[in-house]
Motif scaffolding. Structure first.
Motif, PDB file in Angstrom:
ATOM      1  N   LEU A  80       0.826  -1.208   0.000  1.00 55.54           N
ATOM      2  CA  LEU A  80       0.000   0.000   0.000  1.00 55.54           C
ATOM      3  C   LEU A  80       0.861   1.259   0.000  1.00 55.54           C
ATOM      4  O   LEU A  80       0.532   2.254  -0.662  1.00 55.54           O
ATOM      5  N   GLN A  81       1.964   1.231   0.732  1.00 55.57           N
ATOM      6  CA  GLN A  81       2.816   2.403   0.873  1.00 55.57           C
ATOM      7  C   GLN A  81       3.775   2.596  -0.308  1.00 55.57           C
ATOM      8  O   GLN A  81       4.401   3.645  -0.431  1.00 55.57           O
ATOM      9  N   THR A  82       3.896   1.591  -1.160  1.00 58.06           N
ATOM     10  CA  THR A  82       4.850   1.653  -2.271  1.00 58.06           C
ATOM     11  C   THR A  82       4.278   2.470  -3.417  1.00 58.06           C
ATOM     12  O   THR A  82       3.161   2.204  -3.881  1.00 58.06           O
ATOM     13  N   LYS A  83       5.030   3.452  -3.869  1.00 61.16           N
ATOM     14  CA  LYS A  83       4.596   4.321  -4.954  1.00 61.16           C
ATOM     15  C   LYS A  83       5.044   3.759  -6.301  1.00 61.16           C
ATOM     16  O   LYS A  83       6.237   3.564  -6.537  1.00 61.16           O
ATOM     17  N   TRP A  84       4.087   3.488  -7.169  1.00 57.56           N
ATOM     18  CA  TRP A  84       4.408   2.935  -8.482  1.00 57.56           C
ATOM     19  C   TRP A  84       5.269   3.892  -9.300  1.00 57.56           C
ATOM     20  O   TRP A  84       6.105   3.460 -10.103  1.00 57.56           O
ATOM     21  N   ALA A  85       5.081   5.197  -9.104  1.00 57.39           N
ATOM     22  CA  ALA A  85       5.885   6.183  -9.836  1.00 57.39           C
ATOM     23  C   ALA A  85       7.368   5.974  -9.593  1.00 57.39           C
ATOM     24  O   ALA A  85       8.204   6.247 -10.460  1.00 57.39           O
ATOM     25  N   THR A  86       7.731   5.484  -8.405  1.00 57.28           N
ATOM     26  CA  THR A  86       9.126   5.219  -8.074  1.00 57.28           C
ATOM     27  C   THR A  86       9.526   3.799  -8.445  1.00 57.28           C
ATOM     28  O   THR A  86      10.589   3.567  -9.022  1.00 57.28           O
ATOM     29  N   VAL A  87       8.646   2.835  -8.144  1.00 54.45           N
ATOM     30  CA  VAL A  87       8.981   1.417  -8.328  1.00 54.45           C
ATOM     31  C   VAL A  87       9.119   1.036  -9.796  1.00 54.45           C
ATOM     32  O   VAL A  87       9.951   0.204 -10.146  1.00 54.45           O
ATOM     33  N   ARG A  88       8.312   1.638 -10.670  1.00 54.31           N
ATOM     34  CA  ARG A  88       8.330   1.224 -12.072  1.00 54.31           C
ATOM     35  C   ARG A  88       9.701   1.416 -12.719  1.00 54.31           C
ATOM     36  O   ARG A  88      10.033   0.742 -13.693  1.00 54.31           O
ATOM     37  N   LYS A  89      10.508   2.317 -12.186  1.00 58.08           N
ATOM     38  CA  LYS A  89      11.834   2.555 -12.734  1.00 58.08           C
ATOM     39  C   LYS A  89      12.848   1.507 -12.288  1.00 58.08           C
ATOM     40  O   LYS A  89      13.954   1.456 -12.804  1.00 58.08           O
ATOM     41  N   VAL A  90      12.477   0.704 -11.270  1.00 61.33           N
ATOM     42  CA  VAL A  90      13.415  -0.303 -10.759  1.00 61.33           C
ATOM     43  C   VAL A  90      12.810  -1.705 -10.820  1.00 61.33           C
ATOM     44  O   VAL A  90      13.248  -2.602 -10.108  1.00 61.33           O
ATOM     45  N   VAL A  91      11.814  -1.895 -11.672  1.00 59.49           N
ATOM     46  CA  VAL A  91      11.168  -3.207 -11.775  1.00 59.49           C
ATOM     47  C   VAL A  91      12.166  -4.273 -12.233  1.00 59.49           C
ATOM     48  O   VAL A  91      12.228  -5.369 -11.651  1.00 59.49           O
ATOM     49  N   ALA A 255      -1.842  -5.262  -3.166  1.00 53.58           N
ATOM     50  CA  ALA A 255      -1.638  -4.056  -2.357  1.00 53.58           C
ATOM     51  C   ALA A 255      -1.041  -2.931  -3.196  1.00 53.58           C
ATOM     52  O   ALA A 255      -1.392  -1.753  -3.022  1.00 53.58           O
ATOM     53  N   LEU A 256      -0.155  -3.271  -4.111  1.00 50.99           N
ATOM     54  CA  LEU A 256       0.450  -2.268  -4.997  1.00 50.99           C
ATOM     55  C   LEU A 256      -0.620  -1.626  -5.875  1.00 50.99           C
ATOM     56  O   LEU A 256      -0.610  -0.403  -6.093  1.00 50.99           O
ATOM     57  N   ILE A 257      -1.541  -2.446  -6.370  1.00 50.33           N
ATOM     58  CA  ILE A 257      -2.637  -1.925  -7.195  1.00 50.33           C
ATOM     59  C   ILE A 257      -3.556  -1.033  -6.367  1.00 50.33           C
ATOM     60  O   ILE A 257      -3.911   0.086  -6.764  1.00 50.33           O
ATOM     61  N   ILE A 258      -3.944  -1.514  -5.182  1.00 46.41           N
ATOM     62  CA  ILE A 258      -4.861  -0.763  -4.320  1.00 46.41           C
ATOM     63  C   ILE A 258      -4.232   0.561  -3.881  1.00 46.41           C
ATOM     64  O   ILE A 258      -4.867   1.616  -3.925  1.00 46.41           O
ATOM     65  N   GLY A 259      -2.970   0.504  -3.454  1.00 41.11           N
ATOM     66  CA  GLY A 259      -2.313   1.689  -2.920  1.00 41.11           C
ATOM     67  C   GLY A 259      -2.077   2.782  -3.938  1.00 41.11           C
ATOM     68  O   GLY A 259      -1.903   3.949  -3.571  1.00 41.11           O
ATOM     69  N   ASN A 260      -2.062   2.430  -5.224  1.00 42.07           N
ATOM     70  CA  ASN A 260      -1.807   3.430  -6.261  1.00 42.07           C
ATOM     71  C   ASN A 260      -3.070   3.830  -7.011  1.00 42.07           C
ATOM     72  O   ASN A 260      -2.998   4.466  -8.054  1.00 42.07           O
ATOM     73  N   ASN A 261      -4.229   3.448  -6.459  1.00 37.80           N
ATOM     74  CA  ASN A 261      -5.515   3.899  -6.981  1.00 37.80           C
ATOM     75  C   ASN A 261      -6.094   4.950  -6.054  1.00 37.80           C
ATOM     76  O   ASN A 261      -5.731   5.033  -4.876  1.00 37.80           O
ATOM     77  N   GLU A 262      -7.002   5.757  -6.581  1.00 36.57           N
ATOM     78  CA  GLU A 262      -7.722   6.696  -5.739  1.00 36.57           C
ATOM     79  C   GLU A 262      -8.714   5.919  -4.888  1.00 36.57           C
ATOM     80  O   GLU A 262      -9.499   5.121  -5.398  1.00 36.57           O
ATOM     81  N   LEU A 263      -8.680   6.122  -3.578  1.00 41.24           N
ATOM     82  CA  LEU A 263      -9.505   5.355  -2.659  1.00 41.24           C
ATOM     83  C   LEU A 263     -10.354   6.255  -1.775  1.00 41.24           C
ATOM     84  O   LEU A 263      -9.921   7.336  -1.370  1.00 41.24           O
TER      85      LEU A 263
END
Length: 519
Positions: A80-91, A255-263
């Protein structure tokens, strides 16, 4: 003292006492320079039969159940706390470390375990598989709040969140090789792709379903939304596990999907899961501490073998695995050294060490004691020096800013209204402008501004400043318009940054994403 008749009142009081001690321990861990996880384990060992004798606990199955349940909650909170904007660059490097890195680490440790522990090759590879992965609970706990560069932190968190399935797969595979009369090697290959592939698909699907359900359902109390989200985490794990797929991978992806959606009630969901994850970390490490008997662990033979394997794991196996699995991925030598040192071991290896004990593998108790000592050494030595090493290697980023205020809200679910919280950044157009000059969408109202920890009552001539925290009350119908308004501001400010290295601005992008978080 808990042998024989089970005293419910005594158990509840003891649980409360252990939680209070665990929470207070986190306060002193930073001052002592020791990760809180180590102190949780020590509390468990002290409370056990070899310590103060408050609890006699040796039920491996219960410990495994509690450990897996806790890992599900911890992985869910971390995702939930992981930001995809940051993670996608280090996949790419994260997945390489989570697969190739785990295999290389396991193999190198296995070769050492064969000589040091004097066991068969299959048993040696089983030991290597148990300690082959980094631990999400340890990594999330140690990195939380630290100003490690975004790229380094994202790589470590994504690796630790996705490498547990590989370690579980390898551990169970070697146990089957040791116990089955006629194991199928080809079947292991098919099982691997099934576990990872189906786990990934289930995580994606159930993560999207959970996000949609949370936003569509209209509950009477905001306190039910975090429970609803957590239920999806448990459902995701159980469905994946019952299908023979990787439940831990499915939970992290969901959790990655949920945390990076508007909730709806985003911050309520996040804060509930953060608190619950802390509680599960405290209980899990205390239970694992109870499971070990210091009289068996702190023997010269176990300590010497454990110390040798710890040194090999920390300074040989992990660095070789990191350097080889990140070839051609644009990491400097300093960054690879940091990634090598920050590969913490924690609860996952200890939980995995219970599998051979339940399966009745020879030397299972030896493995558990040595693994426990390796984890204790890794968490204590590496965990307490990560921040210092990052500073030495010049791998620290901008200091992370967290609100030092507290805003408690009553449920407004019936009113179909929400409060949006976002932090003003210096590159936004609104900085330096008054509220009267900003054309917010209809049916929105700025309730409060927190500036340097002080409440500022908003008025038309109030000027917006960098690092302000704004709280905006909006109807759900106006929410999308408000988000578009904020998005336009950010896009306008980003045009001047196009020439920058995207990896250098990962932290800034992540912070901007947080402006859309909802309470």
């Amino acid at each position: 003292m808990l042998q024989g008749a089970f005293n419910v009142d005594y158990f509840i009081m003891l649980t409360a006492f252990l939680l209070i001690v665990g929470v207070i321990t986190t306060k002193f861990s930073a001052r002592l320079g020791v990760p809180a996880l180590v102190l949780f384990i020590i509390i468990g060992m002290m409370a056990g039969s070899d310590g103060l004798g408050f609890i006699y606990f040796d039920n491996v199955k219960y410990a495994q159940l509690i450990g897996i349940f806790a890992l599900v909650i911890i992985l869910f909170e971390g995702g939930l706390q992981t930001k995809w904007a940051t993670v996608r660059k280090v996949v790419k490097p994260s997945l390489s470390l989570a697969t190739v890195g785990v295999i290389l680490t396991s193999a190198l440790v296995a070769a050492s375990a064969k000589l040091i522990l004097d066991v068969s090759w299959l048993e040696a590879f089983l030991f290597g598989a148990i300690v082959g992965s980094t631990d999400a609970a340890a990594v999330f706990a140690v990195l939380k709040g630290q100003n490690i560069k975004a790229r380094m932190g994202a790589t470590l968190e994504a690796e630790s969140g996705t490498n547990d399935p590989m370690a579980v797969f390898l551990t169970l595979s070697f146990i089957e090789l040791l116990t089955a009369s006629n194991p199928s090697y080809i079947g292991f290959i098919g099982s691997f792709f099934w576990q990872m592939g189906i786990g990934l698909l289930l995580g994606l699907g159930l993560g999207k379903l959970a996000s949609l359900s949370i936003n569509k359902i209209n509950l009477d109390s905001s306190g039910l939304y975090p429970v609803f989200a957590m239920a999806f985490a448990l459902l995701t794990y159980s469905i994946a596990a019952l299908m023979g797929a990787s439940g831990l991978l499915a939970v992290y992806v969901a959790a990655l999907i949920i945390g990076n959606n508007e909730l709806t009630y985003r911050q309520s969901i996040f804060r509930f899961n953060e608190g619950f994850a802390w509680m599960m970390q405290i209980l899990m490490f205390i239970i694992l501490g109870l499971l070990v008997f210091p009289g068996q662990l702190f023997q010269w033979d176990i300590m010497l073998k454990g110390l040798l394997l710890s040194v090999i794991l920390i300074v040989v196996a992990r660095p070789i695995a990191v350097f080889l699995s990140t070839i051609g991925m644009d990491f400097s030598v300093k960054e690879k050294v940091f990634l090598s040192w920050a590969g913490l071991r924690g609860a996952v290896p200890i939980v995995l060490a219970t599998f051979p004990m339940i399966a009745g593998i020879p030397n299972a108790q030896l493995f558990f004691n040595v693994v426990f000592f390796v984890v204790l050494t890794s968490t204590l030595v590496q965990g307490s020096t990560i921040t210092m090493l990052a500073k030495k290697l010049n791998l620290t980023g901008p200091k992370k800013i967290a609100p030092i205020h507290s805003l408690e809200l009553v449920s407004i679910g019936k009113a179909n209204a929400e409060i949006i919280e976002f932090q003003v950044e210096e590159d936004l157009d609104m900085v330096g402008k008054t509220l009267a000059e900003l054309e917010f969408p209809d049916k929105t109202l700025i309730n409060a501004i927190i500036r340097a920890g002080i409440l500022v009552t908003p008025s038309g001539d109030t000027e917006i400043k960098d690092k302000d925290f704004l709280y905006i009350l909006t109807s759900r119908k106006s929410k999308l318009a408000l988000e578009e308004f904020l998005k336009k501001k950010k896009e306008a400010s980003n045009e001047s940054m196009d020439s920058q290295d995207p990896l250098d601005t990962a932290e800034e992008e992540s912070n901007k994403e947080e402006m859309k978080e909802t309470i």
